[in-house]
Design a protein around this motif. Structure first.
Motif, PDB file in Angstrom:
ATOM      1  N   LEU A  99       2.600  -0.621  10.797  1.00 44.26           N
ATOM      2  CA  LEU A  99       1.171  -0.890  10.678  1.00 44.26           C
ATOM      3  C   LEU A  99       0.454   0.416  10.404  1.00 44.26           C
ATOM      4  N   HIS A 100      -0.250   0.483   9.267  1.00 44.47           N
ATOM      5  CA  HIS A 100      -1.034   1.671   8.935  1.00 44.47           C
ATOM      6  C   HIS A 100      -2.382   1.546   9.616  1.00 44.47           C
ATOM      7  N   GLU A 101      -2.633   2.415  10.577  1.00 45.39           N
ATOM      8  CA  GLU A 101      -3.807   2.303  11.436  1.00 45.39           C
ATOM      9  C   GLU A 101      -5.108   2.326  10.635  1.00 45.39           C
ATOM     10  N   ASP A 102      -5.215   3.191   9.636  1.00 45.16           N
ATOM     11  CA  ASP A 102      -6.480   3.400   8.933  1.00 45.16           C
ATOM     12  C   ASP A 102      -6.890   2.210   8.078  1.00 45.16           C
ATOM     13  N   THR A 103      -5.944   1.586   7.397  1.00 42.13           N
ATOM     14  CA  THR A 103      -6.283   0.457   6.527  1.00 42.13           C
ATOM     15  C   THR A 103      -6.086  -0.885   7.217  1.00 42.13           C
ATOM     16  N   GLY A 104      -5.286  -0.923   8.280  1.00 37.15           N
ATOM     17  CA  GLY A 104      -4.969  -2.176   8.935  1.00 37.15           C
ATOM     18  C   GLY A 104      -3.908  -2.980   8.210  1.00 37.15           C
ATOM     19  N   LEU A 105      -3.262  -2.391   7.188  1.00 41.81           N
ATOM     20  CA  LEU A 105      -2.245  -3.094   6.410  1.00 41.81           C
ATOM     21  C   LEU A 105      -0.856  -2.863   6.987  1.00 41.81           C
ATOM     22  N   GLN A 106       0.021  -3.852   6.806  1.00 40.46           N
ATOM     23  CA  GLN A 106       1.405  -3.757   7.277  1.00 40.46           C
ATOM     24  C   GLN A 106       2.366  -3.882   6.111  1.00 40.46           C
ATOM     25  N   GLY A 107       3.526  -3.264   6.242  1.00 37.25           N
ATOM     26  CA  GLY A 107       4.556  -3.365   5.232  1.00 37.25           C
ATOM     27  C   GLY A 107       5.836  -2.739   5.731  1.00 37.25           C
ATOM     28  N   TRP A 108       6.852  -2.748   4.880  1.00 37.68           N
ATOM     29  CA  TRP A 108       8.178  -2.254   5.243  1.00 37.68           C
ATOM     30  C   TRP A 108       8.461  -0.913   4.579  1.00 37.68           C
ATOM     31  N   ILE A 109       9.096  -0.017   5.312  1.00 40.33           N
ATOM     32  CA  ILE A 109       9.572   1.247   4.757  1.00 40.33           C
ATOM     33  C   ILE A 109      11.069   1.358   4.999  1.00 40.33           C
ATOM     34  N   ALA A 110      11.729   2.110   4.131  1.00 42.42           N
ATOM     35  CA  ALA A 110      13.164   2.338   4.311  1.00 42.42           C
ATOM     36  C   ALA A 110      13.396   3.184   5.561  1.00 42.42           C
ATOM     37  N   GLY A 111      14.480   2.908   6.259  1.00 44.20           N
ATOM     38  CA  GLY A 111      14.770   3.600   7.511  1.00 44.20           C
ATOM     39  C   GLY A 111      14.841   5.101   7.377  1.00 44.20           C
ATOM     40  N   ARG A 112      15.335   5.595   6.245  1.00 41.93           N
ATOM     41  CA  ARG A 112      15.471   7.041   6.089  1.00 41.93           C
ATOM     42  C   ARG A 112      14.122   7.743   5.930  1.00 41.93           C
ATOM     43  N   ALA A 113      13.049   6.967   5.680  1.00 42.79           N
ATOM     44  CA  ALA A 113      11.712   7.556   5.557  1.00 42.79           C
ATOM     45  C   ALA A 113      10.979   7.601   6.890  1.00 42.79           C
ATOM     46  N   LEU A 114      11.542   6.987   7.917  1.00 42.91           N
ATOM     47  CA  LEU A 114      10.889   6.932   9.227  1.00 42.91           C
ATOM     48  C   LEU A 114      10.885   8.307   9.882  1.00 42.91           C
ATOM     49  N   LYS A 115       9.710   8.765  10.294  1.00 48.15           N
ATOM     50  CA  LYS A 115       9.568  10.035  11.022  1.00 48.15           C
ATOM     51  C   LYS A 115       8.817   9.740  12.312  1.00 48.15           C
ATOM     52  N   GLU A 116       9.559   9.620  13.407  1.00 45.78           N
ATOM     53  CA  GLU A 116       8.951   9.240  14.671  1.00 45.78           C
ATOM     54  C   GLU A 116       8.226  10.407  15.329  1.00 45.78           C
ATOM     55  N   ILE A 117       7.145  10.077  16.058  1.00 45.14           N
ATOM     56  CA  ILE A 117       6.409  11.047  16.848  1.00 45.14           C
ATOM     57  C   ILE A 117       6.104  10.422  18.199  1.00 45.14           C
ATOM     58  N   PRO A 118       5.858  11.240  19.237  1.00 45.40           N
ATOM     59  CA  PRO A 118       5.510  10.681  20.549  1.00 45.40           C
ATOM     60  C   PRO A 118       4.172   9.953  20.510  1.00 45.40           C
ATOM     61  N   THR A 177       0.849  -1.180   0.000  1.00 42.46           N
ATOM     62  CA  THR A 177       0.000   0.000   0.000  1.00 42.46           C
ATOM     63  C   THR A 177       0.886   1.231   0.000  1.00 42.46           C
ATOM     64  N   GLN A 178       0.271   2.395   0.105  1.00 44.53           N
ATOM     65  CA  GLN A 178       0.992   3.660   0.197  1.00 44.53           C
ATOM     66  C   GLN A 178       0.384   4.498   1.316  1.00 44.53           C
ATOM     67  N   LEU A 179       1.228   5.258   1.989  1.00 38.64           N
ATOM     68  CA  LEU A 179       0.757   6.262   2.930  1.00 38.64           C
ATOM     69  C   LEU A 179       0.861   7.624   2.280  1.00 38.64           C
ATOM     70  N   LEU A 180      -0.049   8.509   2.654  1.00 41.71           N
ATOM     71  CA  LEU A 180      -0.051   9.879   2.169  1.00 41.71           C
ATOM     72  C   LEU A 180       0.380  10.813   3.289  1.00 41.71           C
ATOM     73  N   PHE A 181       0.783  12.012   2.921  1.00 39.33           N
ATOM     74  CA  PHE A 181       1.272  12.992   3.886  1.00 39.33           C
ATOM     75  C   PHE A 181       0.288  13.127   5.054  1.00 39.33           C
ATOM     76  N   GLY A 182       0.812  13.051   6.273  1.00 37.39           N
ATOM     77  CA  GLY A 182       0.005  13.259   7.467  1.00 37.39           C
ATOM     78  C   GLY A 182      -0.625  12.004   8.035  1.00 37.39           C
ATOM     79  N   GLU A 183      -0.560  10.877   7.324  1.00 37.59           N
ATOM     80  CA  GLU A 183      -1.118   9.636   7.864  1.00 37.59           C
ATOM     81  C   GLU A 183      -0.145   9.033   8.879  1.00 37.59           C
ATOM     82  N   CYS A 184      -0.703   8.421   9.927  1.00 35.90           N
ATOM     83  CA  CYS A 184       0.109   7.915  11.035  1.00 35.90           C
ATOM     84  C   CYS A 184       0.245   6.398  10.977  1.00 35.90           C
ATOM     85  N   TYR A 185       1.264   5.904  11.670  1.00 37.68           N
ATOM     86  CA  TYR A 185       1.506   4.469  11.691  1.00 37.68           C
ATOM     87  C   TYR A 185       2.216   4.061  12.978  1.00 37.68           C
ATOM     88  N   GLN A 186       2.127   2.760  13.282  1.00 40.41           N
ATOM     89  CA  GLN A 186       2.890   2.174  14.375  1.00 40.41           C
ATOM     90  C   GLN A 186       4.064   1.405  13.784  1.00 40.41           C
TER      91      GLN A 186
END
Length: 265
Positions: free
Chosen positions: A60-79, A37-46
């Motif tokens: 895990l994309h909360e809205d769709t319930g789908l899981q997948g892998w992203i490259a480490g440099r794309a990770l943007k952590e939030i509290p 799948t794809q995430l769009l700007f502003g969508e959150c994940y675990q």
């Protein structure tokens, strides 16, 4: 502790947000893997796992319930507190075919479905303060039938792309989930909202759902009124209902099921 024989290191209480136009999720931690799948700007994940070298993170994309892998440099952590705040409070969702926001000193282009975490109750004009151009709607307000159709029409001629969630590539199933999501209706993957209705009761904004049970294939068509439907056939198109019915008759599956569903009551 590493999962036995999996090459994954589990993570807990790790959360992130998409801060690019499109963020692809891959089935395996490699760029030549299939796109889930794809995430769009502003969508959150675990974040649920990572590779031992920390080059890939499973999310895990909360809205769709789908899981997948992203490259480490794309990770943007939030509290964690921000994660649940963003999920449980109103936000603005982009509806125009393309929009732009000033982000990190430059313009970032946004696609329909992108999220801006501002409420209509903000005490300032957020659009002026963040340098935004485009059209948005409050996600807390559910669209009526006309607005839903207006949202859908933006995707006409979008080509098929497995896992795609944008006007430049749209998945046949996830695309319909996205359209209803933009309109304010929760539709997790595989969990269609609303209720079944008799075909003769169909109204503009209702869905035809055609299931090929042997192949486990599902095809959707959004009824637009005046015997026209919006559906995917290598690209999103609007045709007479008769053309979609002819497409269904071409199925070689011996076990099929047709359902008519009302989501907007």
């Amino acid at each position: 502790m590493q999962k036995e024989k999996s090459g994954e290191w589990p993570l807990i209480d790790a959360f992130g947000i998409c801060r690019q136009t499109i963020l692809p999720l891959y089935r395996r931690p490699t760029f030549d893997s299939a796109q889930v799948t794809q995430l769009l700007f502003g969508e959150c994940y675990q974040t649920t796992a990572m590779t031992p070298d920390r080059q890939w993170f499973k999310i895990l994309h909360e809205d769709t319930g789908l899981q997948g892998w992203i490259a480490g440099r794309a990770l943007k952590e939030i509290p964690q507190t921000d994660y649940y705040k963003y999920l449980n409070t109103d936000f603005q969702i982009v509806t125009s075919p393309i929009a732009a926001i000033e982000y990190l000193g430059t313009n970032l282009y946004l696609l329909p479905g992108s999220r801006l975490h501002f409420s209509d109750l903000e005490l300032f004009n957020w659009q002026d303060n963040i340098g935004f151009t485009g059209a948005v709607r409050s996600h807390a307000l559910r669209a009526d039938r006309k607005e839903l159709i207006d949202i859908a029409i933006n995707y006409v001629n979008a080509p098929f792309q497995a896992g795609g969630r944008s006007i430049v590539g749209l998945d046949g199933r996830q695309g319909f989930e996205l359209i209803f999501g933009i309109a304010g209706y929760s539709w997790k993957s595989g969990e269609i909202p609303g209720r079944k209705i008799e075909p003769e009761l169909i109204l503009p904004g209702d869905l035809f759902i055609f299931r090929e049970l042997e192949r486990k294939q599902v095809n959707y068509a959004l009824y637009l009124g005046a015997d026209e439907v919006f559906w995917m056939d290598n690209r999103i198109k609007v045709t007479d209902l008769s053309e979609w019915e002819a497409f269904l008759r071409s199925s070689r599956d011996k076990q099929v099921e047709l359902e008519t569903r009302m989501i907007i009551s």
